[in-house]
Design a protein around this motif. Structure first.
Motif, PDB file in Angstrom:
ATOM      1  N   SER A 191       4.923   4.696   1.586  1.00 32.26           N
ATOM      2  CA  SER A 191       5.134   4.573   0.059  1.00 32.26           C
ATOM      3  C   SER A 191       3.961   4.889  -0.541  1.00 32.26           C
ATOM      4  O   SER A 191       2.993   4.696  -0.046  1.00 32.26           O
ATOM      5  CB  SER A 191       5.486   3.141  -0.236  1.00 32.26           C
ATOM      6  OG  SER A 191       6.691   2.744   0.399  1.00 32.26           O
ATOM      7  N   ASN A 192       3.865   5.481  -1.740  1.00 28.19           N
ATOM      8  CA  ASN A 192       2.965   6.209  -2.598  1.00 28.19           C
ATOM      9  C   ASN A 192       2.766   5.400  -3.671  1.00 28.19           C
ATOM     10  O   ASN A 192       3.335   4.288  -4.114  1.00 28.19           O
ATOM     11  CB  ASN A 192       3.158   7.541  -2.769  1.00 28.19           C
ATOM     12  CG  ASN A 192       3.184   8.393  -1.566  1.00 28.19           C
ATOM     13  OD1 ASN A 192       2.573   7.883  -0.428  1.00 28.19           O
ATOM     14  ND2 ASN A 192       3.256   9.638  -1.463  1.00 28.19           N
ATOM     15  N   ALA A 193       2.347   5.888  -4.879  1.00 27.42           N
ATOM     16  CA  ALA A 193       1.801   5.046  -5.969  1.00 27.42           C
ATOM     17  C   ALA A 193       2.774   5.502  -7.062  1.00 27.42           C
ATOM     18  O   ALA A 193       2.954   6.761  -7.420  1.00 27.42           O
ATOM     19  CB  ALA A 193       0.272   5.108  -6.464  1.00 27.42           C
ATOM     20  N   TYR A 194       3.545   4.519  -7.494  1.00 24.30           N
ATOM     21  CA  TYR A 194       4.313   4.931  -8.864  1.00 24.30           C
ATOM     22  C   TYR A 194       3.759   5.062  -9.958  1.00 24.30           C
ATOM     23  O   TYR A 194       4.251   6.121 -10.716  1.00 24.30           O
ATOM     24  CB  TYR A 194       5.230   3.332  -9.225  1.00 24.30           C
ATOM     25  CG  TYR A 194       6.146   3.513 -10.033  1.00 24.30           C
ATOM     26  CD1 TYR A 194       7.440   3.940  -9.695  1.00 24.30           C
ATOM     27  CD2 TYR A 194       6.041   3.378 -11.545  1.00 24.30           C
ATOM     28  CE1 TYR A 194       8.492   4.241 -10.422  1.00 24.30           C
ATOM     29  CE2 TYR A 194       7.054   3.547 -12.445  1.00 24.30           C
ATOM     30  CZ  TYR A 194       8.427   3.726 -11.906  1.00 24.30           C
ATOM     31  OH  TYR A 194       9.370   4.082 -12.863  1.00 24.30           O
ATOM     32  N   SER A 195       2.415   4.682 -10.274  1.00 23.99           N
ATOM     33  CA  SER A 195       1.756   5.140 -11.362  1.00 23.99           C
ATOM     34  C   SER A 195       1.361   6.847 -11.380  1.00 23.99           C
ATOM     35  O   SER A 195       1.284   7.430 -12.394  1.00 23.99           O
ATOM     36  CB  SER A 195       0.555   4.552 -11.508  1.00 23.99           C
ATOM     37  OG  SER A 195       0.767   3.158 -11.913  1.00 23.99           O
ATOM     38  N   ARG A 201      10.887   4.810  -4.856  1.00 21.90           N
ATOM     39  CA  ARG A 201      10.610   4.410  -3.510  1.00 21.90           C
ATOM     40  C   ARG A 201       9.010   4.278  -3.555  1.00 21.90           C
ATOM     41  O   ARG A 201       8.454   3.796  -2.486  1.00 21.90           O
ATOM     42  CB  ARG A 201      10.648   5.596  -2.724  1.00 21.90           C
ATOM     43  CG  ARG A 201      12.149   5.611  -1.903  1.00 21.90           C
ATOM     44  CD  ARG A 201      12.161   4.542  -0.812  1.00 21.90           C
ATOM     45  NE  ARG A 201      11.221   5.223   0.299  1.00 21.90           N
ATOM     46  CZ  ARG A 201      10.258   5.042   0.943  1.00 21.90           C
ATOM     47  NH1 ARG A 201       9.412   4.021   0.105  1.00 21.90           N
ATOM     48  NH2 ARG A 201       9.623   5.608   1.858  1.00 21.90           N
ATOM     49  N   ASN A 202       8.377   4.402  -4.740  1.00 20.43           N
ATOM     50  CA  ASN A 202       6.767   4.242  -4.796  1.00 20.43           C
ATOM     51  C   ASN A 202       6.498   2.943  -5.305  1.00 20.43           C
ATOM     52  O   ASN A 202       7.322   2.260  -6.063  1.00 20.43           O
ATOM     53  CB  ASN A 202       6.295   5.302  -5.378  1.00 20.43           C
ATOM     54  CG  ASN A 202       6.189   6.733  -4.838  1.00 20.43           C
ATOM     55  OD1 ASN A 202       6.187   6.605  -3.625  1.00 20.43           O
ATOM     56  ND2 ASN A 202       6.017   7.690  -5.506  1.00 20.43           N
ATOM     57  N   LEU A 203       5.253   2.578  -5.225  1.00 19.78           N
ATOM     58  CA  LEU A 203       4.990   0.923  -5.447  1.00 19.78           C
ATOM     59  C   LEU A 203       4.096   1.007  -6.759  1.00 19.78           C
ATOM     60  O   LEU A 203       3.238   1.835  -7.034  1.00 19.78           O
ATOM     61  CB  LEU A 203       4.147   0.476  -4.308  1.00 19.78           C
ATOM     62  CG  LEU A 203       4.548   0.642  -2.846  1.00 19.78           C
ATOM     63  CD1 LEU A 203       3.444   0.085  -1.687  1.00 19.78           C
ATOM     64  CD2 LEU A 203       5.623  -0.691  -2.773  1.00 19.78           C
ATOM     65  N   LYS A 204       4.454  -0.132  -7.391  1.00 19.60           N
ATOM     66  CA  LYS A 204       3.790  -0.288  -8.623  1.00 19.60           C
ATOM     67  C   LYS A 204       2.437  -1.084  -8.299  1.00 19.60           C
ATOM     68  O   LYS A 204       2.536  -1.683  -7.411  1.00 19.60           O
ATOM     69  CB  LYS A 204       4.701  -0.989  -9.788  1.00 19.60           C
ATOM     70  CG  LYS A 204       5.976  -0.239 -10.034  1.00 19.60           C
ATOM     71  CD  LYS A 204       7.001  -0.864 -11.038  1.00 19.60           C
ATOM     72  CE  LYS A 204       7.991  -0.118 -11.344  1.00 19.60           C
ATOM     73  NZ  LYS A 204       9.275  -0.804 -12.244  1.00 19.60           N
ATOM     74  N   ILE A 218      -0.793   0.012   3.238  1.00 16.86           N
ATOM     75  CA  ILE A 218       0.181   0.930   2.522  1.00 16.86           C
ATOM     76  C   ILE A 218      -0.150   2.252   3.276  1.00 16.86           C
ATOM     77  O   ILE A 218      -1.230   2.622   3.136  1.00 16.86           O
ATOM     78  CB  ILE A 218       0.013   0.904   1.196  1.00 16.86           C
ATOM     79  CG1 ILE A 218       0.337  -0.381   0.737  1.00 16.86           C
ATOM     80  CG2 ILE A 218       0.831   2.155   0.425  1.00 16.86           C
ATOM     81  CD1 ILE A 218      -0.386  -0.731  -0.840  1.00 16.86           C
ATOM     82  N   GLY A 219       1.076   2.773   3.835  1.00 20.09           N
ATOM     83  CA  GLY A 219       1.024   3.918   4.506  1.00 20.09           C
ATOM     84  C   GLY A 219       1.244   5.303   3.598  1.00 20.09           C
ATOM     85  O   GLY A 219       2.365   5.063   3.117  1.00 20.09           O
ATOM     86  N   ILE A 220       0.460   6.019   3.424  1.00 18.39           N
ATOM     87  CA  ILE A 220       0.700   7.122   2.347  1.00 18.39           C
ATOM     88  C   ILE A 220       1.865   8.092   2.780  1.00 18.39           C
ATOM     89  O   ILE A 220       1.577   8.692   3.934  1.00 18.39           O
ATOM     90  CB  ILE A 220      -0.576   7.903   1.907  1.00 18.39           C
ATOM     91  CG1 ILE A 220      -1.827   7.013   1.598  1.00 18.39           C
ATOM     92  CG2 ILE A 220      -0.426   8.699   0.878  1.00 18.39           C
ATOM     93  CD1 ILE A 220      -1.300   6.028   0.317  1.00 18.39           C
TER      94      ILE A 220
END
Length: 321
Positions: A191-195, A201-204, A218-220
């Motif tokens: 998962s990547n960065a929502y920002s 699917r990305n993380l806040k 967290i695996g990019i």
């Protein structure tokens, strides 16, 4: 530099090709590409890829073909069952394989099946893929629905067994429900960065923070839709690493490439997009280029080692020992 990939759907490709009569699929199609990219270990997941099949039947197919394949390639790959296996397998010059489940729709709500999965070697699991199932809710499910009562029991049993819990693909309510009841570290394997890329699917930022606080990683992810909606490049992948390091800390970032170049999808698949790739990071052979770019960005060698494999191994040490 040794690299551990925290998410691979390689078992699906192995299953498809073995069912078509091929053998030694890993050696024939994947091994050299992984080696060229510096990847010496990976989480190989059971992903229920077929919409037209009973999920238990499909899970059993992938387990059956996957275990047969791993037996055939035991000269070049070893299954990680306990933390000490990471170093032993690496010293033997073999590929580290952690068996995982990308979603548990296949157990169809039977919690006792988790014990059987552990016995056959599963050491990683997420409760859902994108769907709603008997245990929880994926990113395409009802945003108001989180873990079910069975899902709460499953989370507790996974921790008791020593199976690392993965929150990639969980919707936000399921994510927070898992965080509330887990006592050990969790991971978001791919998962990547929502920002930076506002994909569901990305993380806040608050999710990133709590994973780090719980001692997880967290695996990019290299899938283009999670890097940049319009122009996904390897440089954009590195920007997600930079962001995660800033928000979570260097000890909580890993690599979970989710390469899909070897998958072929049809109308019966749970996923229909193919022939997409991030520029400069099209397949496993390009993984080492991430290391080169981190060096150019000024990352210290010991910090690159953490991102490449040490952080994820540390979490397994806390979870499966």
């Amino acid at each position: 530099m040794f690299i551990f990939d925290a998410h691979s759907d390689i078992l699906v490709d192995i299953t498809v090709k073995r069912q078509n009569g091929e053998r030694d699929v890993f050696r024939k199609y994947h091994y050299e590409k992984l080696k060229r990219g510096g990847i010496g270990g990976l989480i190989a997941v059971i992903w229920i890829d077929k919409m037209n099949m009973d999920p238990l039947d499909r899970m059993n197919e992938i387990i059956n073909e996957g275990l047969k394949e791993l037996k055939d390639i035991k000269d070049i790959a070893g299954i990680v069952l306990k933390y000490e296996d990471f170093e032993r397998i690496r010293q033997e010059g073999k590929m580290q394989i952690v068996l995982g489940c990308e979603g548990l729709s296949g157990i169809k709500g039977d919690i006792h099946y988790l014990d059987l999965l552990y016995e056959i070697g599963i050491r990683h699991a997420s409760l859902t893929w994108n769907e709603e199932n008997e245990l929880g809710t994926g990113v395409k499910g009802d945003p108001k629905r989180g873990l079910t009562r069975l899902g709460q029991i499953a989370v507790k049993r996974l921790e008791e067994l020593g199976i690392l819990i993965d929150v990639s693909h969980a919707n936000e309510k399921t994510f927070w429900d898992i965080c509330e009841i887990t006592t050990g570290p969790i991971i978001a394997s791919h998962s990547n960065a929502y920002s930076l890329c506002p994909h569901p699917r990305n993380l806040k930022d608050d999710q990133i923070k709590v994973i780090a606080e719980k001692g997880g990683v967290i695996g990019i992810n290299a899938w283009p839709d999670f890097i940049d909606e319009f122009n996904a490049t390897i440089e954009g992948f590195i920007e997600h690493i930079d962001y995660m390091v800033e928000k979570a800390g260097i000890d909580h970032v890993a690599l979970g490439f989710d390469f899909c170049d070897f998958l072929s999808f049809d109308a019966t698949s749970s996923f229909s997009e193919e022939n997409k790739a991030t520029k400069g990071l099209e397949d496993a052979s390009k993984s080492k280029d991430v290391i080169d770019l981190l060096i150019k960005r000024g990352y210290k060698y010991e910090d690159i080692e953490k991102i490449a494999y040490k952080n994820i191994e540390k979490v397994f040490k806390l979870s499966i020992s």
